[in-house]
Design a protein around this motif. Structure first.
Motif, PDB file in Angstrom:
ATOM      1  N   PRO A 309      -3.924   4.190   3.641  1.00 17.54           N
ATOM      2  CA  PRO A 309      -2.798   4.925   4.219  1.00 17.54           C
ATOM      3  C   PRO A 309      -1.476   4.153   4.167  1.00 17.54           C
ATOM      4  N   ILE A 312       0.864   4.815   1.099  1.00 20.63           N
ATOM      5  CA  ILE A 312       1.340   6.149   0.771  1.00 20.63           C
ATOM      6  C   ILE A 312       2.768   6.312   1.254  1.00 20.63           C
ATOM      7  N   GLU A 314       6.203   8.250   2.368  1.00 24.65           N
ATOM      8  CA  GLU A 314       6.358   9.417   3.222  1.00 24.65           C
ATOM      9  C   GLU A 314       6.396  10.676   2.368  1.00 24.65           C
ATOM     10  N   GLY A 315       5.706  11.679   2.841  1.00 21.70           N
ATOM     11  CA  GLY A 315       5.722  12.947   2.138  1.00 21.70           C
ATOM     12  C   GLY A 315       4.869  12.952   0.895  1.00 21.70           C
ATOM     13  N   GLY A 316       3.953  12.027   0.790  1.00 22.00           N
ATOM     14  CA  GLY A 316       3.082  12.029  -0.366  1.00 22.00           C
ATOM     15  C   GLY A 316       1.643  12.152   0.048  1.00 22.00           C
ATOM     16  N   THR A 317       0.801  12.457  -0.895  1.00 23.56           N
ATOM     17  CA  THR A 317      -0.624  12.446  -0.598  1.00 23.56           C
ATOM     18  C   THR A 317      -1.221  11.255  -1.331  1.00 23.56           C
ATOM     19  N   PRO A 318      -2.330  10.763  -0.842  1.00 21.10           N
ATOM     20  CA  PRO A 318      -2.901   9.583  -1.475  1.00 21.10           C
ATOM     21  C   PRO A 318      -3.387   9.856  -2.896  1.00 21.10           C
ATOM     22  N   HIS A 319      -3.227   8.880  -3.728  1.00 24.65           N
ATOM     23  CA  HIS A 319      -3.746   8.985  -5.089  1.00 24.65           C
ATOM     24  C   HIS A 319      -5.188   8.503  -5.119  1.00 24.65           C
TER      25      HIS A 319
END
Lengths: 827, 599
Positions: A309, A312, A314-319
Motif C-alpha cells: 500500500p 501506491i 494517490e488515486g491509483g490502484t495497486p499494480h
C-alpha cells in the motif's frame, strides 16, 4: 576488464575453457521458428552451452509452455560427469593458478551483442567466490564456506548477496544485473566446477540465487527497458496457483516387448515421443507409451504479487506482477506475505491461438524468480530480541540508502532539531507543545535493558492524555498511529481483553488451534494507541498491567500456554469522569482509573480546555486559515511525514545512546532533590514526590532525547529536559489540590498525603469521642449524634457522614466498636 | 476538411500512420518515440478542439454500438473504475526496410516477423477499465445523444427500458458473430462461470445471464453495464486517477470475430496472462485507443444549454427561483431548502491530515411514512433533475447486511469489484434511514455502517484489498433522511423538516431546469477566497461565540465557515462578504432554534 572490446561473436565450439558448446551463435541466428528460444533455454538447462545464444534476447515465445530457464537444470544429470572433468583438466590455469588470465590463451568469447567476454566473467566469478571475505581476518572466503555447507547439507542452491558482489567487483555486479541470463549461466558453470572438484561424487547442481540487489525497483516503474534485466522489488503475495508438475524427463515403454526407452529430455517444451521401439529385436511401431511414475517432474508455480500500500500513489490502484517459481521456491510464500523478490523480468508474446502462427503485438510480462525473501515475518515468530535489535528482521525499512541517511544525519545536526520535530508533529494541532515533546520522546523511545541476572527494564515510554472533550486528543492519537513504525489503534470501548492480548482460535481448514495475536502483541516494538481508555472494561484494562511493566502477554488457555512479547509503548487517552475535568478532584477521581495502572504511565498530561481568549483566538485563526488559505502555504519549516518517519526509524534502529557520567550525576542529583522537595520544613508529614519508577522514566526520557539528536551519549541537557518534561506532566497531574505540591502518593494510591492525614485525624477524634461517651458494652449511639460531636471537635473543615463511616470502619477493625446500620456500640 | 489526405473521423489509424511516416521521413529515429508523441495527438487535438471536430465524433454507448464502425474515431464518457496496469506492445517494427507502428491499434496492420530482430521496439500503454458514471441521470444522455444519431434510434426515456435495450442491442451484435464464436463463447462462459458469478454485477459483463438478478439485488447500481477498456498512451500516471470522470476520444476497436480459445491454452499461459483477455474478450468489451482525453467537469455535461453570463442579478434570480422551487417541494420549509442547496455547491477543497475541509453533510429529520412518500419522493425527483449523478441508498438492516458498499479487490480475477460507494467526484448520495428497523447486524452490516460513517465524517472510502485496506478520498454530497437524529450516521447539520403545506407538484420547464443545472454546475466550480479584513471579522466573531458558549468546538467553527462559503458561492461571489456571513449565521441560528424546539 575486457580490454578487447570488439563485439565479435566467436563460435565457441573449439574453446577449451567452455565445455561442449553445442550451438554456436551464427547458427542460432538462423532459427526463426517461434520455438527456437526454447532451444536456448534447453541449452541453459543442460549446462553445457555457453549463454551466448544470439537470438532475440528480449522475448520468449509461448511455444507450448514458455519453459523458464531455471529449474530445469537438474534434467541434465548425465552431463556434469562428462563435462566437468574435461573442464577441470582442460583449463587448469583458469581455476587454479592465474586468476582469469586464461583469456590470453583462448580466443575470447563474447556475450552476444555486447563486449562482455565470457572468460572474463568466468574468472571474475571464480575470484569472487574464492576470495570474498566479509572481514580480512577470516581465513576462508565467505562463499567457499557456504559452498562447503551446501555440499554437506546436500542443498541445491547457494544464496549470493548482491551487495557482496558489488563490494568485491562492481563491474561484475553491473554485468550480472544487465545480462542476468548469461552471467548466471556462467555462475552456475563455475559453481558446478567448484563443487565437483571439492566433492566429485556430489551429483546435484547448485544454483546461484542472487538476492539483495543494490537498487530495488517499484512495480509501477517496471518498463520495457527492464526486460531481461535482473530486478528486485517488494510486494505482497496475493495469489498462488496450484503446483504445476512440469515434465522434465520422460520414459517410454514398449507395449509389445516391455522395453524401456532411455529418458527423453524435454525439448523446446515438447517431448518427442518415439514412434518406434528402441529394441533391435522388436522395432514395433507406435507402441511406445508413457510411464508416468518413471518420468521426472519438477514443481512449478505461478504467484501473483501486488504492490504494497505504501507504494501506491494517490488515486491509483495497486499494480500486480506474476512470478514464476520453481522447485524449492514453490510454496515459499503464501498469500498475504510481504516479500522481496529478486528475479529476471521477462516478456513473452501473446499468440492469438495455439493453432495460429501469428502473434499479437502484445507482450505478457512476468518475473522469473531467483530469490524470494519474506520481509515481514509474522510478529509472533520474530521473538529473538537480539535479531530485532540488529535490524535483521527490521529490514522492512530500507534505509541502507546512504544518501538518505546522510540527509537525515544532516537534519539531526541542526541546532533546533528538537523544536523542529516538535513543530512537525501534528502541525495542524496547535499549542500543546509540551505534550508533543512528550509524544516525540515516546516515538523515539529509550533503550530497553536486560541484565544478565534476568531482570529487564523496558525502554518504552507510556503516556496518558487526559482532557476535556474536543481538545484534539484523538487527532493526536491518530497522528502518532500513522507515524509510528508499527502501531495499532484501538478504541477502549471496542476492545476486549482477548482482542488486546491474544486469543486461541481453531483454524477452519486444518482444525489446528492457532494463536491469533491481539492489538498489544501486534504492536510489539511499536505504539499501541488506545482511545477512550476510561471506557474500557476493567478486565481488559487489567491486562495492561503486565504489558506495561513486564512487556509480555501471558496466556494459558485451550492447551496453549505462552508468553508473548509485547514490547509496546502505550499511548492512551481518556476523558475525565463526567466528561469535563473537575479541578476540585484529583486526577484519580477525575479519570477513575486504578492507581496501579496509572503509575505505569511515565507521563500523564492533562489537556484542559481553559476559557482563555488567547487560545480561542488562535483556534479561530487556525480554522479560518484552514478554510480559506492554501494549506500548503501556511505550513512552513515543517518536516514532512515521510522524512519524519524515516528519521524516526533510523534513530530507533541505529542510535543507542548511553548515559554519560555527567548525565548520571545530574540524574542522581535531580532525583534526590525531587525527593527532598517532599519534606516540608517544620512538618512531620512526608510527601513522596518521586519514586523509583519516576527515576526510570527519567532515564528513558533522556535517552529518547539523545536519540532525537542522533547522539550516542546522553548529555546533561537531555537529563535536564527530561526533568522539565516530567515536571510539566506531573505538575498538571500530580498536584495535590489541597496543598498545591506535587504528590506521587496521589498517583500511586489515589489518596494524597494531606488527605490521609485528615482521615487519620478524624479516626483519632472519633476514637476519643467514643472513648469518652460510650461505655463498654453500654447502649449504642446513633451515627448522626456522633457526627455532630465529631464536627464540634474537629478543628477545621467539614466532616461528612461518609468520612465518619470510614473512620468507624477503621475502628471496628481495631475491635473498638461494632457498627450496626445506623447504630454504633462499643465493645 | 477538404484536401486533407486523411480522414481523422473515419480512418484515424490512417492519420496516425501518416504522421508516423512523416516523422520517420523527416529523419527521426523511431526508437526515440518511446513514451513520446511524434505529432499524431497534436493532429487530433487540432482537429477536435480547434477545427470543431468534437461535435462530429460520435459517442460510444449501447445505442450507438450498433452502427459505429470499428477503427473509427469515437468518444466515451466514463469513470475510471479500475486500473489494469500496463501492457507492453510492439510499438514500432520494421517491415523490410520500412518502419511501421502499432500505436493506437490492437493488431499490426502489416505482417510482423514473429521473433523479430532488434528492430522491434517495445513500448507500454496503460489499461483503464472505465464504466459509465454511476448514478448518471437521464438528462445527461438527452443532451449527449440527441445530437448525433444517424440511425433513428430514439433516446429511450426511462432507465429500465433503456437497460433492456442495452441488452438487446448487444445481443444483436452477438448474433452476427459466427456460430463457432458463439460456441466458443458459451463454453468459455461455462468455464469461467465460477469466477464471474461472484462479481458479475460489478465487473459489468453485460452479457452475463444473471444481470437481471444482480440488478434486483442492487437496484440503484445498474448503470455500469457498458464498460469500455481504454488504452492510454504517454500520459503521466498522476493525470488519471481512480474514480475520475473523463472524456476519452480515440480509436474504437471492437472485434466480434476475435477467437476465444481458452479451451486449448495451457494453464501456465492462462494464469500468466489471464485477466484482461479472458474476462473481457474484445467481443464483449469494446476497446478504445485513446488519442485525447480530458477531465470532465460538471459543466461539460450540460452541453447544448445556453451559456449564461455570470451576472450577479441573473445569478440572484436563478437562485431565488431554484430556492422557491425547492421550498415548495419541501412543503414551504425555507430553511431546509436553503440547507439542501448548500450541498449542491459542496466541494472538499482541501485535506489537512485527516480532516476534509469543505464537507457538509445534512441530516433532515422528522420524516415518517407519510412525509417521506410525499416529500422524499419529490425531493429525489428534484435532485435527479438538477444534478448529474445521484444515488439513493435505502438503509435497512437487511440491506446493510447484504450489500457490498466498498469496492473490493477480487484476487481470483485480479480486478477491483466495484461497490456502491465507488462514486465519481461530486456525486450526490441520499441515504434514506427511515426504513431502518430494529434488527441484528452481521459482520458485513457492522462494517458497512462503519464505512458509511467514515464517509460522512472524513469523506473517505476504505477500499478492501483483503490483506489491507486503502483509503480513497471521496468528494460526495451527502443527505441523510431519518425519523429522528441519525446516530449511525452523524451528519454535520441536523435539521427537522417542518413542512407547512403540501403544494401540488409543479412541473418545471426544461429551459428553466437547464438554467438551474447550469447555475449549480457553475457555482460549484467557482473558487473562493476570503479577504484579510473579513478574516479578522470572522475571527472576532468566532472568539466571541466561543466566549459565550464554551461548548462550541472547532468542528462547529468549521461548519459555520463552510456554510458562509456556500452562501457566498450560491450568489456567485468569489469572496466572502459580511452580508453572506451574517446570512450563514442566521441560518445556523434558525436551525438551532428549530432543533431546540423539536426536542
Amino acid at each position: 576488464m575486457a580490454s578487447d572490446s570488439s563485439p565479435v561473436n566467436t563460435p565457441g565450439g573449439a574453446n577449451p575453457s567452455t565445455p561442449d558448446v553445442s550451438i554456436s551463435s551464427p547458427i542460432g541466428n538462423t532459427f526463426s521458428s517461434p520455438g527456437d528460444t526454447d532451444r536456448r533455454k534447453r541449452g541453459r538447462r543442460s549446462d553445457t552451452s555457453t549463454p551466448v545464444a544470439p537470438e532475440n534476447r528480449q522475448f520468449t515465445t509461448p511455444d507450448v509452455t514458455p519453459t523458464p530457464r531455471r529449474g530445469g537444470r537438474r534434467a541434465s544429470s548425465t552431463t556434469p560427469g562428462a563435462a566437468t572433468p574435461s573442464y577441470a583438466s582442460d583449463a587448469p590455469p583458469s581455476s587454479e593458478g592465474g586468476e582469469g588470465d586464461d583469456a590470453d590463451e583462448a580466443p575470447p568469447m563474447y556475450v552476444w551483442g555486447t563486449n562482455i567476454s565470457v572468460q572474463d566473467v568466468n574468472a571474475a566469478i571464480l575470484r569472487f567466490l574464492r576470495n570474498f571475505r566479509e572481514d580480512s581476518s577470516q581465513t576462508e572466503g565467505k562463499y567457499m564456506r557456504a559452498i562447503h555447507h551446501v555440499i554437506e547439507m546436500e542443498g541445491d542452491s547457494l544464496d549470493v548477496d548482491a551487495h557482496d558482489v558489488f563490494d568485491y567487483d562492481g563491474d561484475l555486479y553491473t554485468k550480472m544485473v544487465r545480462f542476468p541470463l548469461e552471467v548466471l549461466a556462467i555462475f552456475d558453470i563455475v559453481l558446478m566446477d567448484m563443487v565437483s572438484r571439492i566433492n566429485p561424487l556430489f551429483e546435484k547442481h547448485i544454483q546461484a540465487r542472487i538476492f539483495n540487489l543494490k537498487t530495488s525497483t517499484s512495480m509501477r516503474n517496471l518498463n520495457p527497458s527492464d526486460i531481461e534485466k535482473m530486478v528486485s522489488l517488494k510486494g505482497m503475495i496475493i495469489r498462488c496457483s496450484a503446483i504445476i508438475p512440469e515434465i522434465r524427463e520422460a520414459i517410454f515403454r514398449c507395449l509389445v516387448c516391455g522395453y524401456y526407452s532411455d529418458p527423453i529430455v524435454v525439448d523446446r517444451g515438447r517431448i518427442n515421443e518415439p514412434t518406434i521401439c528402441g529394441k533391435q529385436e522388436c522395432l514395433a511401431r507406435n507402441s511406445m507409451t508413457l510411464v508416468h511414475n518413471r518420468c521426472r517432474f519438477a514443481d512449478k508455480q505461478i504467484v501473483r504479487v501486488q504492490e504494497t500500500p505504501d507504494e501506491i500513489p494517490e488515486g491509483g490502484t495497486p499494480h500486480t506482477v506474476s512470478l514464476l517459481m520453481h522447485d524449492k521456491l514453490v510454496d515459499v510464500g503464501k498469500p498475504g506475505d510481504r516479500v522481496e523478490v529478486t528475479g529476471i523480468y521477462r516478456a513473452m508474446t501473446v499468440r492469438i491461438g495455439p493453432a495460429h502462427r501469428t502473434v499479437k503485438s502484445l507482450f505478457k510480462t512476468y518475473i522469473d524468480c531467483l530469490h524470494l525473501k519474506k520481509t515481514d515475518k509474522s510478529r509472533m515468530h520474530a521473538e529473538d530480541p537480539m535479531e530485532v535489535e540488529n535490524g535483521v528482521v527490521g529490514s522492512d525499512e530500507h534505509l541502507d540508502n546512504e544518501e538518505k541517511v546522510e540527509k537525515l544525519k544532516e537534519l539531526s545536526k541542526q541546532p533546533d532539531i528538537y523544536e523542529r520535530l516538535t513543530r512537525s508533529l501534528a502541525p495542524n494541532i496547535w499549542e500543546l507543545d509540551d505534550v508533543k515533546k512528550g509524544l516525540l520522546c515516546q516515538l523515539f523511545g529509550g533503550n530497553a535493558l536486560s541484565l544478565s541476572s534476568g531482570a529487564s527494564f523496558r525502554g518504552d515510554i507510556n503516556i496518558l492524555l487526559v482532557g476535556d472533550p474536543g481538545t484534539s486528543k484523538s487527532q493526536l492519537l491518530q497522528y502518532i498511529h500513522k507515524l509510528s513504525p508499527r502501531g495499532i489503534y484501538t478504541s477502549g470501548r471496542g476492545s476486549s481483553a482477548v482482542g488486546l492480548t491474544a486469543y486461541v482460535a481453531k483454524d477452519p481448514e486444518t482444525g489446528e488451534t492457532v494463536l491469533e495475536s491481539g492489538a498489544l502483541v501486534l504492536s510489539d516494538r511499536g505504539i499501541c494507541c488506545i482511545d477512550e481508555f476510561d471506557k474500557m472494561s476493567d478486565s481488559a484494562r487489567s491486562m495492561l498491567h503486565e504489558v506495561m511493566e513486564q512487556q509480555t502477554v501471558s496466556i494459558a488457555k485451550a492447551g496453549i500456554i505462552a508468553s508473548l512479547n509485547a514490547r509496546t509503548s502505550v499511548l492512551a487517552c481518556a476523558n475525565p469522569i463526567g466528561s469535563r475535568y473537575n479541578p476540585r478532584l484529583s486526577v484519580i477521581d477525575n479519570i477513575h482509573l486504578p492507581p496501579t495502572l496509572l503509575s505505569r504511565f511515565d507521563l500523564i498530561y492533562l489537556i484542559l480546555d481553559k476559557a482563555d481568549e488567547q487560545t480561542d483566538r488562535r483556534l479561530a485563526k487556525h480554522i479560518v486559515a484552514l478554510h480559506f488559505e492554501d494549506p500548503e502555504n501556511s505550513e512552513q519549516e515543517v518536516i514532512d511525514l515521510p522524512t519524519l518517519a524515516a528519521y524516526l526509524s533510523y534513530a530507533r534502529k541505529n542510535i543507542h545512546p548511553e548515559l554519560s557520567d555527567e548525565a548520571a550525576e545530574e540524574l542522581t542529583r535531580g532525583y534526590v532533590e525531587m525527593r527532598i522537595r517532599g519534606n516540608f520544613p517544620g512538618s512531620s508529614k512526608k510527601v513522596i514526590t518521586a519514586t523509583p519508577r519516576q527515576l526510570e522514566s527519567l532515564i528513558r526520557l533522556s535517552e529518547a532525547l539523545a536519540r532525537i539528536r542522533f547522539s550516542e551519549k546522553v548529555e546533561k541537557k537531555d537529563v535536564m529536559e527530561a526533568f522539565r518534561l516530567l515536571e510539566v506532566a506531573l505538575q498538571q497531574s500530580a498536584t495535590d489540590h489541597a496543598t498545591g505540591t506535587i504528590d506521587m502518593d496521589l498517583i500511586t494510591t489515589g489518596v494524597s498525603a494531606s488527605e490521609r492525614m485528615r482521615r487519620e485525624n478524624l479516626v483519632s477524634t472519633t476514637r476519643n469521642i467514643i472513648m469518652e461517651k460510650l461505655q463498654l458494652g453500654g447502649p449504642s449511639t446513633r451515627l448522626l449524634e456522633l457526627l455532630e460531636d465529631a464536627k464540634k471537635q474537629s478543628s477545621g473543615g467539614e466532616v461528612h457522614l461518609a468520612d465518619l463511616r470510614n473512620a468507624l470502619a477503621t475502628l471496628a477493625t481495631e475491635g473498638l466498636v461494632v457498627v450496626h446500620g445506623d447504630t454504633v456500640k462499643r465493645i | 476538411m477538404v484536401g486533407l489526405p486523411y480522414d481523422c473521423l473515419a480512418n484515424p489509424l490512417g492519420a496516425v500512420r501518416l504522421t508516423f511516416e512523416k516523422a520517420v521521413a523527416s529523419g527521426s529515429d523511431p526508437a526515440t518515440f518511446e513514451g513520446k508523441d511524434w505529432g499524431a495527438t497534436d493532429l487530433f487535438r487540432q482537429f477536435i478542439f480547434d477545427d470543431g471536430g468534437l461535435s462530429q465524433v460520435p459517442f460510444l454507448n449501447p445505442s450507438t454500438m450498433t452502427w459505429v464502425q470499428p477503427n473509427t474515431l469515437v468518444r466515451f464518457w466514463g469513470m475510471i473504475q479500475d486500473m489494469l496496469g500496463n501492457e507492453f506492445y510492439v510499438g514500432a517494427y520494421k517491415e523490410g526496410e520500412t518502419w511501421r507502428t502499432n500505436k493506437f491499434a490492437d493488431f499490426s496492420q502489416f505482417p510482423m516477423a514473429v521473433d523479430s530482430s532488434p528492430d522491434m521496439r517495445v513500448w507500454e500503454r496503460r489499461l483503464l477499465y472505465c464504466v459509465p458514471v454511476p448514478g448518471q441521470n437521464s438528462w445527461i444522455e438527452h443532451s449527449s445523444e440527441s445530437l448525433f444519431n444517424p440511425s433513428s434510434i430514439s433516446s429511450p426515456l426511462q432507465r429500465e427500458k433503456r437497460h433492456r435495450e442495452d441488452d438487446t442491442a448487444i445481443n444483436d451484435i452477438d448474433m452476427q458473430v459466427t456460430d463457432e464464436e458463439v460456441h466458443a463463447c458459451t463454453s468459455n462462459k461455462k468455464m469461467r462461470e465460477g469466477g464471474i458469478a461472484s462479481n458479475s454485477s460489478n465487473t459489468g459483463d453485460t452479457l452475463n445471464e444473471d444481470i437481471d438478478s444482480s440488478t434486483s439485488v442492487l437496484p440503484y447500481f445498474d448503470r455500469t453495464s457498458f464498460p469500455c477498456l481504454v488504452k492510454i498512451y504517454d500520459s503521466p500516471e498522476s493525470n488519471l486517477k481512480l474514480n475520475d470522470v473523463f472524456e476519452f476520444i480515440g480509436v474504437f476497436t471492437f472485434d466480434p470475430e476475435f477467437p476465444v480459445d481458452k479451451n486449448d491454452t495451457n494453464d501456465l499461459e492462462s494464469s500468466l496472462c489471464d485477466d484482461t483477455l479472458t474476462q473481457m474478450p474484445p467481443s464483449r468489451v469494446p476497446r478504445l485507443h485513446c488519442l485525447v482525453h480530458r477531465k470532465l467537469a460538471t459543466q461539460d455535461f450540460i452541453s447544448g444549454s445556453p451559456t449564461f453570463e455570470l451576472k450577479s442579478h441573473l445569478v440572484k434570480s436563478i437562485r431565488e427561483a431554484l430556492l422557491g422551487h425547492l421550498t415548495s417541494i419541501l412543503g414551504n420549509d425555507g430553511v431546509a431548502a436553503n440547507l439542501i442547496t448548500f450541498s449542491f455547491y459542496l466541494q472538499v477543497h482541501a485535506r489537512v491530515d485527516s480532516i476534509a475541509v469543505g464537507k457538509l453533510s445534512l441530516n433532515l429529520t422528522c420524516f415518517n411514512k407519510e412525509t417521506l412518500s410525499v416529500f422524499g419522493h419529490r425531493l429525489n425527483l428534484a435532485l435527479k433533475n438538477l444534478l448529474p449523478f445521484t444515488h439513493c441508498i435505502p438503509l435497512s438492516v437487511d440491506y446493510l447486511n447484504k450489500v457490498s458498499l466498498v469496492p473490493k479487490k477480487d484476487y481470483q480475477t485480479n480486478r477491483l469489484a466495484s461497490g456502491i460507494l465507488q462514486l465519481a467526484e461530486g456525486s450526490h448520495l441520499t441515504i434514506d434511514e427511515t426504513q431502518l428497523q430494529a434488527g441484528t447486524l452481521n459482520s458485513t452490516g457492522v462494517e458497512n455502517a462503519r464505512v458509511l460513517r467514515n464517509l460522512l465524517e472524513l469523506q473517505k472510502v476504505e477500499y478492501d484489498f483483503t490483506y489491507y485496506k486503502m483509503d480513497m478520498p471521496a468528494d460526495i454530497q451527502l443527505l441523510v433522511l431519518s425519523e429522528g437524529k441519525s446516530n449511525i450516521l452523524p451528519a454535520d447539520l441536523v435539521l427537522p423538516l417542518c413542512p407547512v403545506s403540501v403544494d401540488a407538484a409543479q412541473d418545471v420547464e426544461t429551459e428553466v431546469l437547464r438554467s438551474w443545472r447550469w447555475y449549480l454546475a457553475t457555482m460549484r466550480s467557482l473558487s473562493h477566497t476570503i479577504e484579510k479584513e473579513m478574516q479578522k471579522v470572522l475571527e472576532d466573531d468566532l472568539v466571541a461565540a466561543r466566549q459565550a458558549d464554551r461548548s462550541l468546538s472547532s468542528l462547529d467553527f468549521s461548519r459555520l465557515l463552510t456554510m458562509g462559503r456556500l452562501v457566498s458561492l450560491s450568489f456567485g461571489e468569489t469572496s466572502l462578504t459580511l452580508e453572506h456571513w451574517k446570512m450563514a449565521n442566521e441560518l445556523e441560528r434558525l436551525r438551532k432554534e428549530r432543533l431546540q424546539g423539536s426536542l
